[in-house]
Design a protein around this motif. Structure first.
Motif, PDB file in Angstrom:
ATOM      1  N   ARG A  16     -13.097  -4.428  -2.373  1.00  0.00           N
ATOM      2  CA  ARG A  16     -13.517  -4.361  -0.957  1.00  0.00           C
ATOM      3  C   ARG A  16     -12.445  -4.915  -0.040  1.00  0.00           C
ATOM      4  O   ARG A  16     -12.132  -4.338   1.001  1.00  0.00           O
ATOM      5  N   VAL A  74      -6.356   2.932  -4.288  1.00  0.00           N
ATOM      6  CA  VAL A  74      -7.059   1.683  -4.561  1.00  0.00           C
ATOM      7  C   VAL A  74      -8.283   1.964  -5.446  1.00  0.00           C
ATOM      8  O   VAL A  74      -9.211   2.650  -5.033  1.00  0.00           O
ATOM      9  N   ASP A  97      -5.646   4.429   5.769  1.00  0.00           N
ATOM     10  CA  ASP A  97      -6.367   5.603   5.250  1.00  0.00           C
ATOM     11  C   ASP A  97      -5.525   6.463   4.314  1.00  0.00           C
ATOM     12  O   ASP A  97      -6.000   6.937   3.294  1.00  0.00           O
ATOM     13  N   GLU A  98      -4.270   6.652   4.691  1.00  0.00           N
ATOM     14  CA  GLU A  98      -3.420   7.577   3.913  1.00  0.00           C
ATOM     15  C   GLU A  98      -3.181   7.099   2.477  1.00  0.00           C
ATOM     16  O   GLU A  98      -2.786   7.888   1.612  1.00  0.00           O
ATOM     17  N   HIS A  99      -3.388   5.801   2.235  1.00  0.00           N
ATOM     18  CA  HIS A  99      -3.157   5.270   0.883  1.00  0.00           C
ATOM     19  C   HIS A  99      -4.448   4.885   0.169  1.00  0.00           C
ATOM     20  O   HIS A  99      -4.406   4.386  -0.952  1.00  0.00           O
ATOM     21  N   ARG A 100      -5.580   5.142   0.815  1.00  0.00           N
ATOM     22  CA  ARG A 100      -6.872   4.676   0.287  1.00  0.00           C
ATOM     23  C   ARG A 100      -7.156   5.179  -1.132  1.00  0.00           C
ATOM     24  O   ARG A 100      -7.770   4.494  -1.945  1.00  0.00           O
ATOM     25  N   HIS A 101      -6.692   6.376  -1.453  1.00  0.00           N
ATOM     26  CA  HIS A 101      -6.949   6.962  -2.774  1.00  0.00           C
ATOM     27  C   HIS A 101      -6.279   6.178  -3.911  1.00  0.00           C
ATOM     28  O   HIS A 101      -6.624   6.349  -5.072  1.00  0.00           O
ATOM     29  N   GLN A 103      -9.691  -2.354   0.171  1.00  0.00           N
ATOM     30  CA  GLN A 103     -10.102  -1.158   0.924  1.00  0.00           C
ATOM     31  C   GLN A 103     -10.103  -1.434   2.422  1.00  0.00           C
ATOM     32  O   GLN A 103      -9.766  -0.565   3.229  1.00  0.00           O
ATOM     33  N   GLN A 104     -10.488  -2.648   2.802  1.00  0.00           N
ATOM     34  CA  GLN A 104     -10.511  -2.996   4.222  1.00  0.00           C
ATOM     35  C   GLN A 104      -9.112  -3.046   4.819  1.00  0.00           C
ATOM     36  O   GLN A 104      -8.916  -2.724   5.976  1.00  0.00           O
ATOM     37  N   PHE A 149       0.824  -1.216   0.000  1.00  0.00           N
ATOM     38  CA  PHE A 149       0.000   0.000   0.000  1.00  0.00           C
ATOM     39  C   PHE A 149       0.856   1.263   0.000  1.00  0.00           C
ATOM     40  O   PHE A 149       0.470   2.282  -0.567  1.00  0.00           O
ATOM     41  N   CYS A 153      -6.355  -1.455   3.511  1.00  0.00           N
ATOM     42  CA  CYS A 153      -5.495  -0.329   3.157  1.00  0.00           C
ATOM     43  C   CYS A 153      -5.527   0.771   4.225  1.00  0.00           C
ATOM     44  O   CYS A 153      -6.596   1.227   4.615  1.00  0.00           O
TER      45      CYS A 153
END
Ligand code: 4NP
Length: 153
Positions: free
Chosen positions: A94, A108, A102-106, A97-98, A79, A100
């Motif tokens: 999904r 995915v 937060d700072e790298h969520r964009h 996303q679960q 990530f 990952c």
């Protein structure tokens, strides 16, 4: 920071994502964009260490592409390492996303966000017939062309 490293993700990392990785790398090389790096991984570890499914290797070969990768599972370190993490379908999205942070969520996203023919899943071909692999190839090729185009802008 420009996008440089892309990770393609499916369930087993033997059918869809190794095909996406090989298509993308071949297009990048042909376009003299060898600084772009790609890898692929699976959300399951069911096929760890295995070569890609013979049906994926066959459709790739028929289109002049050699798949070299061996299956590996997604790692937590992916990530941070990759700039873009592309899931083949919503189930794998999904899962990513679960896991990952937060700072790298964009990073995915769904692979077919780049499909000019429209969004959706890259269907799991594992239990289907050979035409599933041909469909996967055409779809992934369209997405990779579009993706490479956008990365160049
Ligand atoms: P992939 O396809 O996620 O595109 O690599 C699959 C490979 C193996 C299995 C399912 C899907 N399996 O159930 O073992």
């Amino acid at each position: 920071m420009p996008i440089q490293r892309i990770l393609f993700v499916c369930l087993g990392n033997i059918c869809r994502s190794p095909l996406a990785e090989a298509i993308f790398l071949q297009l990048a090389e042909a376009a003299d964009r060898a600084h772009l790096e790609a890898d692929s991984a699976g959300t399951s570890g069911w096929h760890e260490g295995e070569r890609a499914d013979p049906r994926s290797r066959e459709v790739a070969q028929r289109n002049g592409i050699h798949i070299q990768s061996r299956s590996r599972t997604v790692r937590d370190s992916d990530f941070a390492l990759f700039d873009l993490i592309l899931a083949m379908d919503r189930e794998n999205l999904r899962h990513l996303q679960q896991r990952c942070p937060d700072e790298h969520r964009h990073k995915v996203r769904l692979m077919r966000e780049w499909d000019p023919a429209g969004p959706g899943d890259v269907p799991d071909p594992y239990y289907g017939g050979p035409s599933g692999f041909d469909d996967n190839f055409a779809m992934l090729h369209r997405c990779c062309v579009q993706l490479l185009d956008e990365l160049g802008e």
